[in-house]
Design a protein around this motif. Structure first.
Motif, short mmCIF file in Angstrom:
data_model
loop_
_atom_site.label_atom_id
_atom_site.label_comp_id
_atom_site.label_asym_id
_atom_site.label_seq_id
_atom_site.Cartn_x
_atom_site.Cartn_y
_atom_site.Cartn_z
N TRP A 104 -9.72 0.99 -18.79
CA TRP A 104 -8.78 0.33 -17.88
C TRP A 104 -8.49 1.23 -16.69
O TRP A 104 -8.33 2.44 -16.84
CB TRP A 104 -7.50 -0.01 -18.63
N ASN A 105 -8.41 0.61 -15.49
CA ASN A 105 -8.17 1.37 -14.26
C ASN A 105 -6.80 0.97 -13.69
O ASN A 105 -6.63 -0.12 -13.15
CB ASN A 105 -9.28 1.09 -13.24
N TRP A 106 -5.84 1.90 -13.80
CA TRP A 106 -4.49 1.61 -13.31
C TRP A 106 -4.43 1.59 -11.78
O TRP A 106 -3.64 0.84 -11.20
CB TRP A 106 -3.51 2.63 -13.86
N PHE A 137 -5.44 -1.77 -10.68
CA PHE A 137 -4.44 -2.77 -11.04
C PHE A 137 -3.23 -2.73 -10.11
O PHE A 137 -2.71 -3.78 -9.69
CB PHE A 137 -4.00 -2.53 -12.49
N LEU A 138 -2.77 -1.53 -9.75
CA LEU A 138 -1.56 -1.40 -8.94
C LEU A 138 -1.83 -1.54 -7.45
O LEU A 138 -1.00 -2.08 -6.72
CB LEU A 138 -0.90 -0.04 -9.23
N SER A 184 -5.40 -8.21 -9.53
CA SER A 184 -4.98 -6.98 -10.20
C SER A 184 -5.50 -6.93 -11.64
O SER A 184 -6.00 -5.89 -12.10
CB SER A 184 -3.45 -6.87 -10.17
N GLY A 223 -8.30 -4.33 -12.73
CA GLY A 223 -7.87 -3.36 -13.73
C GLY A 223 -8.83 -3.31 -14.91
O GLY A 223 -9.08 -2.24 -15.49
N GLN A 283 -8.71 9.24 -11.71
CA GLN A 283 -7.43 9.79 -12.17
C GLN A 283 -6.54 10.18 -11.00
O GLN A 283 -5.31 10.00 -11.04
CB GLN A 283 -7.68 11.00 -13.08
N THR A 331 -5.16 7.04 -9.60
CA THR A 331 -4.15 6.50 -10.52
C THR A 331 -2.82 7.21 -10.31
O THR A 331 -1.74 6.58 -10.29
CB THR A 331 -4.61 6.67 -11.98
N SER A 379 -1.35 5.95 -7.00
CA SER A 379 -0.90 4.56 -7.06
C SER A 379 0.38 4.42 -7.87
O SER A 379 1.27 3.62 -7.52
CB SER A 379 -2.00 3.68 -7.66
N ILE A 380 0.53 5.20 -8.94
CA ILE A 380 1.76 5.14 -9.73
C ILE A 380 2.95 5.65 -8.92
O ILE A 380 4.04 5.04 -8.92
CB ILE A 380 1.59 5.94 -11.03
N SER A 394 3.67 3.10 -6.17
CA SER A 394 4.28 1.89 -6.74
C SER A 394 5.73 2.15 -7.13
O SER A 394 6.60 1.27 -6.99
CB SER A 394 3.48 1.43 -7.97
#
Length: 253
Positions: A156-158, A161-162, A198, A202, A226, A229, A232-233, A236
């Protein structure tokens, strides 16, 4: 003990095997000691051991002290194997050889010299044989539309997704730029398109990115994802805080 001279072989006289006294050949017992007079001849049916006289080479009983032919003392006699002993020995050896060759142990366990030779041959073959158990490095299939997806990439790719639109532009998935056009659509349509994109990116984002761009290795690809990710976190989280503040400000006003 008396010494006796060798006499000619004739049927007229016989020497006592016990005391060596010369007696007429027809006498039954020795005239001096009284022992029975008997000529010694090898007999295949007898188990008596025989010796050969060192003077006349005639055969005598191994128990004789004097040769019956020449009267010489049997102190330096030479052993002579009887016919029965020779046959018995040959039969025993043949039986031993047959039993050894047909023994179950010999059928299942080869002789030690053969085992050693076989082990040496196997050891030499193992030394000369090339190593075929070494791991073959995986071929880099990135950047190919039909390239095989490595096991370490399927996850899974966060980041996708975000931040699907921005992530795709830097990860080799350029069609995600079309998501910016959703801003001109009604709000309900925008929401549905963004949620669907998304979820899809993801789940399939890593596979699309691996085939859409050339990467140095799987480790390089995972390190890049990574990093995105993490960004993006954080982004977000900042956007979420801003939205919460904006909503509270509107509610309070």
């Amino acid at each position: 003990m008396r010494n006796h001279l060798k006499s000619s072989r004739s049927n007229k006289h016989i020497f006592c095997a016990h005391c060596g006294t010369q007696n007429p050949a027809n006498d039954y017992a020795c005239s001096r000691c009284g022992e029975r007079l008997a000529k010694s001849k090898t007999d295949s049916s007898s188990n008596i051991e025989y010796v050969s006289c060192h003077q006349c080479q005639d055969t005598n009983d191994a128990r004789s002290q004097y040769c019956w032919t020449c009267g010489c003392e049997m102190s330096e006699s030479i052993p002579v194997a009887s016919t029965s002993n020779i046959q018995a020995t040959a039969t025993s050896n043949n039986q031993a050889g047959d039993s050894a060759s047909t023994s179950p142990n010999n059928l299942t366990h080869p002789p030690s010299n053969q085992v050693d030779s076989q082990q040496s041959l196997n050891a030499g073959t193992q030394k000369q044989a090339p190593h075929t158990t070494e791991e073959i490095p995986l071929q880099n299939t990135s950047g190919k539309s039909n390239g095989e997806i490595p096991h370490g990439v399927k996850r899974w790719n966060w980041a996708a997704f975000l931040m699907p639109a921005v992530w795709g532009l830097f990860s080799g998935v350029p069609f995600t730029g079309l998501l910016f056009a959703a801003a001109f659509l009604p709000s309900n349509a925008q929401l549905l398109i963004m949620i669907a994109a998304s979820l899809f990116l993801g789940y399939k984002g890593n596979e699309l990115a691996w085939r859409g761009k050339k990467w140095r290795s799987v480790e390089h690809f995972n390190s890049f994802q990574q990093q995105w990710t993490s960004w993006s976190i954080r982004l977000s989280a900042v956007i979420g805080v801003i939205l919460v503040i904006f909503i509270f400000s509107q509610t309070g006003g």
